[in-house]
Motif scaffolding. Sequence first.
Motif, short mmCIF file in Angstrom:
data_model
loop_
_atom_site.label_atom_id
_atom_site.label_comp_id
_atom_site.label_asym_id
_atom_site.label_seq_id
_atom_site.Cartn_x
_atom_site.Cartn_y
_atom_site.Cartn_z
N GLN A 44 -2.08 -1.00 14.06
CA GLN A 44 -1.74 -0.92 12.63
C GLN A 44 -0.83 0.30 12.37
O GLN A 44 -1.16 1.17 11.57
CB GLN A 44 -3.00 -0.86 11.77
CG GLN A 44 -3.96 -2.02 12.05
CD GLN A 44 -5.33 -1.86 11.39
OE1 GLN A 44 -5.46 -1.99 10.17
NE2 GLN A 44 -6.32 -1.56 12.20
N ALA A 45 0.30 0.29 13.07
CA ALA A 45 1.17 1.46 13.12
C ALA A 45 2.13 1.53 11.94
O ALA A 45 3.34 1.55 12.12
CB ALA A 45 1.92 1.47 14.45
N TYR A 46 1.56 1.56 10.72
CA TYR A 46 2.41 1.57 9.53
C TYR A 46 1.73 2.29 8.38
O TYR A 46 0.51 2.38 8.32
CB TYR A 46 2.74 0.14 9.11
CG TYR A 46 1.58 -0.83 9.19
CD1 TYR A 46 0.47 -0.71 8.35
CD2 TYR A 46 1.57 -1.87 10.12
CE1 TYR A 46 -0.60 -1.60 8.44
CE2 TYR A 46 0.50 -2.76 10.22
CZ TYR A 46 -0.58 -2.61 9.37
OH TYR A 46 -1.64 -3.49 9.46
N SER A 47 2.55 2.79 7.49
CA SER A 47 2.10 3.23 6.18
C SER A 47 3.13 2.78 5.16
O SER A 47 4.31 2.65 5.49
CB SER A 47 1.97 4.76 6.12
OG SER A 47 0.84 5.20 6.83
N ILE A 48 2.66 2.55 3.96
CA ILE A 48 3.57 2.19 2.86
C ILE A 48 3.54 3.30 1.83
O ILE A 48 2.46 3.73 1.41
CB ILE A 48 3.11 0.88 2.18
CG1 ILE A 48 3.06 -0.27 3.18
CG2 ILE A 48 4.03 0.54 1.01
CD1 ILE A 48 2.43 -1.55 2.60
#
Lengths: 245, 245
Positions: A44-48
């Motif tokens: 889950q290699a994300y940020s918003i």
Amino acid sequence: MNPVIEQLRSHRSIRKFTDRQIPRDLFEAFIRAGQAAATSSHVQAYSIIHVVTPENRAILAELAGGQPYIADSSDFLVFCADMKRSTDAAERAGADVVRGMTEHLLVASVDTALMAQNIAVAAESEGVGLCYIGGIRNNPAEVSKLLRLPDHVYPVFGMCLGYPDQQPEVKPRLPLESILKTDYYQDTDDAAQVDAFDSEMRRYYQQRTGSNKDTTWSEQLKPLFTTKVRPHMRTFLQDRGFEMK
Amino acid sequence: MNPVIEQLRSHRSIRKFTDRQIPRDLFEAFIRAGQAAATSSHVQAYSIIHVVTPENRAILAELAGGQPYIADSSDFLVFCADMKRSTDAAERAGADVVRGMTEHLLVASVDTALMAQNIAVAAESEGVGLCYIGGIRNNPAEVSKLLRLPDHVYPVFGMCLGYPDQQPEVKPRLPLESILKTDYYQDTDDAAQVDAFDSEMRRYYQQRTGSNKDTTWSEQLKPLFTTKVRPHMRTFLQDRGFEMK
């Protein structure tokens, strides 16, 4: 063709939005739909970053090359590839962590894109329109500073979301035979297929409702590839800990 | 929650398939749905290799680290980032083309991922299951040779498609607050959120139907980040014309 596939095939970018705001419960449902996308090894290699302050949206609209819909849409998101959270977690759990591999850049960029596309599909299923904003990479260092992105996080693209105030046509795509190949890559028919597609695109550009022009796919590509596009990206990524080792 | 969002949120990877084949008209509809995804500047920087020869699928199953479902699924696709078609087209149209920019690697990888996720959504809308195969990057040079990929094309990931012969649970995701941030990146609550998620994942791993284990998200990440993962990727990409200039 079922309604989902029909919906997917009717996608077009929306760059003009009404004043109507997306209800918050719906907005959250879009994000959760995004999170449900496949993710490499569950990283889950994300940020918003959900940019709500009008001043910041105005700055981002400029930094992205003058795209006013960044300020005018109901919601504006900056999708970030995030290798910080997961590597920090592994480190806290006692791992001697290696960062900055090229593979990490790929994993995080792909994870981010899969999530974003799910958000796009969820949004369109509720009549919300959107456009991706690659222009966020025009000035990624300034964007990162504004959004206070730490090392091991980089802004991949933005997305404007809102209720459409325009109804652009669906833009043609390359013939299926051109992008789908059986067993082996071969492109002996490529020039002919692109020629046919150029003719199709010329008709599309001549006939579409907004900003008619006389051009083709190949002609449109020329300025993209004759300059060193976003030459800062390599150094920028390396500076932010994506060292591409 | 509308049916599309419900569908998106019920995604899980399928690694065991029945013998039933996906009808060809449906398969084509999936690919066309993929093509309808947003694409950076209309470049459509992707190609799909549809691997049908059983021998090649067996080889790929091995090259990807021993993943038998690559051979056993109805259809196996290798999604390739393709900067060849568009730059060749621009060149034929008279452009003096610059290749190998880092930006090209990003554009093509993201374009490929957006398209693939649309295919995944289209497939699941018809009851077809799938799993992404990142293992295609274990031996990308051998994969490229087998699929006869030219320069400026690289295999990003694979995808198995078929009718599910298993019903795995939906895997939990990080809390929404962890990945969605307002205006600025801040991760002061990150350790606490990851702790809570670790507990949730421990329960999930203990209770799920297949291959129970006593572990957490953070523990699972440790082996991923203590080694130089896929250290060949940089050189491989450079050798294939993705020079990351």
